[in-house]
Design a protein around this motif. Sequence first.
Motif, short mmCIF file in Angstrom:
data_model
loop_
_atom_site.label_atom_id
_atom_site.label_comp_id
_atom_site.label_asym_id
_atom_site.label_seq_id
_atom_site.Cartn_x
_atom_site.Cartn_y
_atom_site.Cartn_z
N ASP A 129 48.33 103.94 49.48
CA ASP A 129 47.64 102.70 49.12
C ASP A 129 48.70 101.60 48.94
N PRO A 130 49.26 101.08 50.04
CA PRO A 130 50.34 100.09 49.94
C PRO A 130 49.88 98.79 49.31
N VAL A 131 50.84 98.07 48.75
CA VAL A 131 50.61 96.76 48.16
C VAL A 131 51.38 95.72 48.96
N TYR A 132 50.74 94.62 49.30
CA TYR A 132 51.37 93.53 50.04
C TYR A 132 51.51 92.32 49.12
N THR A 133 52.65 91.65 49.17
CA THR A 133 52.87 90.51 48.31
C THR A 133 53.53 89.37 49.08
N ASP A 134 53.35 88.16 48.58
CA ASP A 134 54.07 87.00 49.09
C ASP A 134 55.50 87.10 48.57
N PRO A 135 56.53 87.00 49.42
CA PRO A 135 57.91 87.12 48.94
C PRO A 135 58.26 86.14 47.82
N SER A 136 57.73 84.92 47.87
CA SER A 136 58.05 83.93 46.84
C SER A 136 57.39 84.25 45.51
N ALA A 137 56.30 85.03 45.54
CA ALA A 137 55.59 85.38 44.31
C ALA A 137 56.07 86.71 43.74
N THR A 138 56.92 87.41 44.48
CA THR A 138 57.36 88.75 44.07
C THR A 138 58.57 88.65 43.15
N VAL A 139 58.42 89.15 41.93
CA VAL A 139 59.45 89.02 40.90
C VAL A 139 60.32 90.26 40.80
N ALA A 140 59.70 91.44 40.75
CA ALA A 140 60.47 92.68 40.55
C ALA A 140 59.63 93.87 40.98
N TRP A 141 60.31 95.03 41.15
CA TRP A 141 59.61 96.25 41.51
C TRP A 141 60.42 97.46 41.11
N SER A 142 59.76 98.61 41.11
CA SER A 142 60.43 99.87 40.78
C SER A 142 61.67 100.03 41.66
N GLY A 143 62.77 100.41 41.03
CA GLY A 143 64.04 100.45 41.74
C GLY A 143 64.07 101.43 42.90
N HIS A 144 63.22 102.46 42.88
CA HIS A 144 63.25 103.45 43.96
C HIS A 144 62.38 103.05 45.14
N LEU A 145 61.58 101.97 45.00
CA LEU A 145 60.78 101.50 46.13
C LEU A 145 61.64 100.65 47.06
N THR A 146 61.38 100.75 48.36
CA THR A 146 62.09 99.94 49.34
C THR A 146 61.07 99.14 50.12
N PRO A 147 60.96 97.84 49.87
CA PRO A 147 59.95 97.04 50.56
C PRO A 147 60.30 96.82 52.03
N GLU A 148 59.26 96.70 52.83
CA GLU A 148 59.41 96.30 54.22
C GLU A 148 58.76 94.94 54.40
N PHE A 149 59.23 94.20 55.39
CA PHE A 149 58.64 92.90 55.65
C PHE A 149 57.61 93.02 56.76
N HIS A 150 56.42 92.59 56.42
CA HIS A 150 55.27 92.71 57.31
C HIS A 150 54.91 91.30 57.79
N THR A 151 54.81 91.13 59.10
CA THR A 151 54.49 89.81 59.65
C THR A 151 53.09 89.81 60.22
N ASP A 152 52.44 88.68 60.08
CA ASP A 152 51.10 88.49 60.62
C ASP A 152 51.09 87.14 61.33
N ILE A 153 51.73 87.13 62.49
CA ILE A 153 51.89 85.88 63.24
C ILE A 153 51.06 85.96 64.52
N ASN A 154 50.21 84.99 64.70
CA ASN A 154 49.42 84.93 65.93
C ASN A 154 49.34 83.48 66.39
N TYR A 155 48.57 83.24 67.42
CA TYR A 155 48.55 81.89 67.98
C TYR A 155 48.01 80.87 66.97
N ARG A 156 47.14 81.30 66.01
CA ARG A 156 46.61 80.37 65.02
C ARG A 156 47.71 79.90 64.08
N THR A 157 48.68 80.79 63.79
CA THR A 157 49.81 80.41 62.94
C THR A 157 50.59 79.28 63.59
N PHE A 158 50.87 79.43 64.91
CA PHE A 158 51.67 78.42 65.60
C PHE A 158 50.90 77.12 65.80
#
Length: 224
Positions: free
Chosen positions: A167-196
């Motif tokens: 059950d993964p959790v997704y966060t905005d990088p600017s809103a993310t303050v801290a996390w459990s030290g053993h967790l390793t976050p990955e960066f997930h992108t959601d870019i499509n033509y509407r973004t551009f």
Amino acid sequence: MSDYSIQEFLEKTQRKAAGGSFSLQSSRILEINLAGQIWAKMGSMISYTGEIKFERERAFEHGVERMFKKTFTSEGGELMKANGRGKLFMADQGKQITILDLDHRKITVNGNDLLAFEPTINWDIQMMRKVAGMMSGGLFNITLEGEGKVAITTYFEPLTLLVKPGDPVYTDPSATVAWSGHLTPEFHTDINYRTFLGRGSGESIQMKFEGDGFVIVQPGFETE
């Protein structure tokens, strides 16, 4: 009520007796009962009493490896060292302060949200390689581990989200303050033509946390 006599104002705002090494004078002012040394965010001192000296973190104070990370990855915050005995008062742009007792646990904190920590704590810069080029300014994080107090800051009340297997959790990088030290976050992108085309939600980059732990987020943050 915002209309006071001088005496009423003094009684309402004067320093309260505090115990322990770290304590809060208000939700936005940290008091440190200094009897030796602490590390803190550069520029966070607002007042002190006693005999305290401040020194900027020296280039190789924490070894060549950390200096390499700070110089060649643009990751790592400006720290200062406070030495001496007295009462030290700290704040960071009016942000809310939370004191955490690590108790031999590990936590990773966004470098912008780390206010102070005791010298008994081991720390290192967490390199976020995948974020390079994805966000202007990038991100730097500091992993802290051991025994002692850590003070972190948030814009308004923080929220802790539990991360559970499957059950993964997704966060905005600017809103993310801290996390459990053993967790390793990955960066997930959601870019499509509407973004551009400028019609997307604006949340095109998220941090993805998987495993078993927690993530602390804040409801407000600075935008470029």
